[in-house]
Design an enzyme around this catalytic site. Sequence first.
Site, PDB file in Angstrom:
ATOM      1  N   LYS A   1     -24.844  -2.559  36.730  1.00 51.55           N
ATOM      2  CA  LYS A   1     -23.762  -2.709  37.564  1.00 51.55           C
ATOM      3  C   LYS A   1     -23.653  -1.726  38.764  1.00 51.55           C
ATOM      4  O   LYS A   1     -24.397  -0.784  38.763  1.00 51.55           O
ATOM      5  CB  LYS A   1     -22.782  -2.084  36.485  1.00 51.55           C
TER       6      LYS A   1
ATOM      7  N   ASP B   1     -17.359   1.944  31.145  1.00 49.68           N
ATOM      8  CA  ASP B   1     -18.159   1.125  32.083  1.00 49.68           C
ATOM      9  C   ASP B   1     -18.466  -0.121  31.182  1.00 49.68           C
ATOM     10  O   ASP B   1     -18.698  -1.231  31.675  1.00 49.68           O
ATOM     11  CB  ASP B   1     -19.492   1.492  32.662  1.00 49.68           C
TER      12      ASP B   1
HETATM   13  C1  CDM Z   1     -18.871   6.550  37.116  1.00 50.57           C
HETATM   14  C2  CDM Z   1     -18.732   5.369  36.410  1.00 50.57           C
HETATM   15  O1  CDM Z   1     -19.908   4.872  36.001  1.00 50.57           O
HETATM   16  C3  CDM Z   1     -17.964   4.359  37.495  1.00 50.57           C
HETATM   17  O2  CDM Z   1     -17.885   3.027  36.995  1.00 50.57           O
HETATM   18  C4  CDM Z   1     -17.794   5.601  35.437  1.00 50.57           C
HETATM   19  O3  CDM Z   1     -16.463   6.040  35.472  1.00 50.57           O
HETATM   20  C5  CDM Z   1     -18.422   6.358  34.077  1.00 50.57           C
HETATM   21  O4  CDM Z   1     -18.386   5.255  33.134  1.00 50.57           O
HETATM   22  P1  CDM Z   1     -19.239   5.800  31.750  1.00 50.57           P
HETATM   23  O5  CDM Z   1     -20.468   6.445  31.984  1.00 50.57           O
HETATM   24  O6  CDM Z   1     -19.433   4.714  30.812  1.00 50.57           O
HETATM   25  O7  CDM Z   1     -18.208   6.939  31.289  1.00 50.57           O
HETATM   26  P2  CDM Z   1     -17.679   7.464  29.647  1.00 50.57           P
HETATM   27  O8  CDM Z   1     -19.164   7.269  28.882  1.00 50.57           O
HETATM   28  O9  CDM Z   1     -16.611   6.794  29.348  1.00 50.57           O
HETATM   29  O10 CDM Z   1     -17.452   8.993  30.180  1.00 50.57           O
HETATM   30  C6  CDM Z   1     -18.562   9.837  30.317  1.00 50.57           C
HETATM   31  C7  CDM Z   1     -17.647  11.181  31.173  1.00 50.57           C
HETATM   32  O11 CDM Z   1     -17.173  10.779  32.606  1.00 50.57           O
HETATM   33  C8  CDM Z   1     -16.107  11.231  32.967  1.00 50.57           C
HETATM   34  N1  CDM Z   1     -15.195  10.172  33.361  1.00 50.57           N
HETATM   35  C9  CDM Z   1     -15.648   8.987  33.072  1.00 50.57           C
HETATM   36  C10 CDM Z   1     -14.745   7.884  33.456  1.00 50.57           C
HETATM   37  C11 CDM Z   1     -13.534   8.136  34.032  1.00 50.57           C
HETATM   38  N2  CDM Z   1     -12.747   7.106  34.535  1.00 50.57           N
HETATM   39  N3  CDM Z   1     -13.336   9.470  34.190  1.00 50.57           N
HETATM   40  C12 CDM Z   1     -13.770  10.560  33.867  1.00 50.57           C
HETATM   41  O12 CDM Z   1     -13.625  11.645  34.163  1.00 50.57           O
HETATM   42  C13 CDM Z   1     -15.670  12.038  31.509  1.00 50.57           C
HETATM   43  O13 CDM Z   1     -16.026  13.253  31.980  1.00 50.57           O
HETATM   44  C14 CDM Z   1     -16.350  11.476  30.580  1.00 50.57           C
HETATM   45  O14 CDM Z   1     -16.483  12.444  29.609  1.00 50.57           O
HETATM   46  N1  ATP Z   2     -29.351   2.002  25.700  1.00 49.28           N
HETATM   47  C1  ATP Z   2     -29.293   2.955  26.541  1.00 49.28           C
HETATM   48  N2  ATP Z   2     -29.717   3.053  27.628  1.00 49.28           N
HETATM   49  C2  ATP Z   2     -29.559   4.162  28.523  1.00 49.28           C
HETATM   50  N3  ATP Z   2     -28.881   5.425  28.278  1.00 49.28           N
HETATM   51  C3  ATP Z   2     -28.350   5.281  26.752  1.00 49.28           C
HETATM   52  C4  ATP Z   2     -28.431   4.317  26.248  1.00 49.28           C
HETATM   53  N4  ATP Z   2     -27.920   4.650  24.903  1.00 49.28           N
HETATM   54  C5  ATP Z   2     -27.616   5.802  25.209  1.00 49.28           C
HETATM   55  N5  ATP Z   2     -27.732   6.338  26.336  1.00 49.28           N
HETATM   56  C6  ATP Z   2     -27.318   7.686  27.083  1.00 49.28           C
HETATM   57  O1  ATP Z   2     -26.279   7.479  27.801  1.00 49.28           O
HETATM   58  C7  ATP Z   2     -26.582   8.302  29.025  1.00 49.28           C
HETATM   59  C8  ATP Z   2     -26.073   7.507  30.206  1.00 49.28           C
HETATM   60  O2  ATP Z   2     -26.989   6.560  30.512  1.00 49.28           O
HETATM   61  P1  ATP Z   2     -26.666   5.318  31.432  1.00 49.28           P
HETATM   62  O3  ATP Z   2     -28.178   4.864  31.920  1.00 49.28           O
HETATM   63  O4  ATP Z   2     -25.776   4.353  30.879  1.00 49.28           O
HETATM   64  O5  ATP Z   2     -26.123   5.906  32.649  1.00 49.28           O
HETATM   65  P2  ATP Z   2     -25.529   5.677  34.075  1.00 49.28           P
HETATM   66  O6  ATP Z   2     -26.203   4.707  34.564  1.00 49.28           O
HETATM   67  O7  ATP Z   2     -25.160   7.036  35.036  1.00 49.28           O
HETATM   68  O8  ATP Z   2     -23.964   5.146  33.568  1.00 49.28           O
HETATM   69  P3  ATP Z   2     -22.724   4.847  34.405  1.00 49.28           P
HETATM   70  O9  ATP Z   2     -23.041   4.537  35.665  1.00 49.28           O
HETATM   71  O10 ATP Z   2     -22.084   4.182  33.242  1.00 49.28           O
HETATM   72  O11 ATP Z   2     -22.225   6.525  34.302  1.00 49.28           O
HETATM   73  C9  ATP Z   2     -28.085   8.711  28.949  1.00 49.28           C
HETATM   74  O12 ATP Z   2     -28.029   9.945  29.258  1.00 49.28           O
HETATM   75  C10 ATP Z   2     -28.684   8.092  27.481  1.00 49.28           C
HETATM   76  O13 ATP Z   2     -28.836   9.390  26.772  1.00 49.28           O
END
Ligand code: CDM
Ligand code: ATP
Length: 277
Positions: free
Chosen positions: A9, A137
């Site tokens: 994404k 997400d």
């Molecule tokens: C940064 C983005 O990737 C943009 O699409 C998302 O907002 C984050 O999505 P994500 O990794 O799926 O997030 P989650 O696993 O739900 O949340 C992780 C942490 O991100 C922060 N979080 C996330 C989403 C949001 N709208 N507000 C937040 O403040 C919070 O601290 C939360 O504890």
């Molecule tokens: N299948 C998986 N692939 C990647 N990370 C995973 C998975 N399952 C659990 N995780 C945990 O989720 C955390 C976030 O990983 P991810 O790769 O989804 O992050 P990201 O790309 O920054 O996501 P976002 O853009 O949603 O914030 C990692 O630190 C990892 O420990």
Amino acid sequence: MMIEPARAKLNLALHIRGKREDGYHELETLFAFVEFGDKISVDVAEEDRLAITGPYAEALTGLEGDNLVCRARDLFRERFGIDDKVAITLAKHLPVASGIGGGSADAAATLRAMARQFGIATDHPELMRCAETLGSDVPACLFGRTAIGRGRGEKLEAVDDVAGIPALLVNPGVAVSTPAVFARWSGEASDGLAPGRAIQSAMASRNDLQPPAIALQSVIGDVIKLLDRQQGARLVRMSGSGATCFALFARADECHRAAANVRAAQPGWWCSETALA
Ligand SMILES: C[C@](O)(CO)[C@H](O)COP(=O)(O)OP(=O)(O)OC[C@H]1O[C@@H](n2ccc(N)nc2=O)[C@H](O)[C@@H]1O
Ligand SMILES: Nc1ncnc2c1ncn2[C@@H]1O[C@H](COP(=O)(O)OP(=O)(O)OP(=O)(O)O)[C@@H](O)[C@H]1O
């Protein structure tokens, strides 16, 4: 066996509208997807198994039950009252914790593959509720189309199709923690995204998480500078909470040349030449 792509994404733009009582941030973000990603396959089996292959498999060892794939599998079975065991293979091509939603895409693809395996419609409303439980997400990844996301990211509104636009993704190899980046946000709430069709709206908007991410990892600023210098790059920005940045091009040959330049200048960086899906 059911095979589902788990496309990366991109947040073409991301405006923070404010911080909520529950600690999350209210967003208005433009989600898009690229052709490149992970892949999930699901098959019924005697015992539950998760095999991880691909260049980033190692980054996920030791995670086991915490892997979003397992969490999606278990939540799906609980919500749909299914007891069957499954063997899942995750081909991990997306760098971990890199702002392109790899874990979220894997979770959404697992939900879709499980639904197909057990004869449940992939637009069943309960599937979206599972996605919301798994992460902010995951609903967007389950929806899988260019969309504006509001709320935590789960209120989705489809926008015009952007498929085929050449995109270059570059990650400098630093993992960035999403909560840490949100915690560094200035606190100054933004307006909504600029009006217009998806790409025009994105170009006139920004990613509010980019300055705090650069403050944490200055190399992200170097990625942006390198992409900005590439001929034909018309939108250069960080995705999500970083550290992956992207450049969109009007022409595939410009994207190809930029990829070659980035690989020559920074052989240690991850670089994927792809297109919006
Ligand atoms: C940064 C983005 O990737 C943009 O699409 C998302 O907002 C984050 O999505 P994500 O990794 O799926 O997030 P989650 O696993 O739900 O949340 C992780 C942490 O991100 C922060 N979080 C996330 C989403 C949001 N709208 N507000 C937040 O403040 C919070 O601290 C939360 O504890
Ligand atoms: N299948 C998986 N692939 C990647 N990370 C995973 C998975 N399952 C659990 N995780 C945990 O989720 C955390 C976030 O990983 P991810 O790769 O989804 O992050 P990201 O790309 O920054 O996501 P976002 O853009 O949603 O914030 C990692 O630190 C990892 O420990």
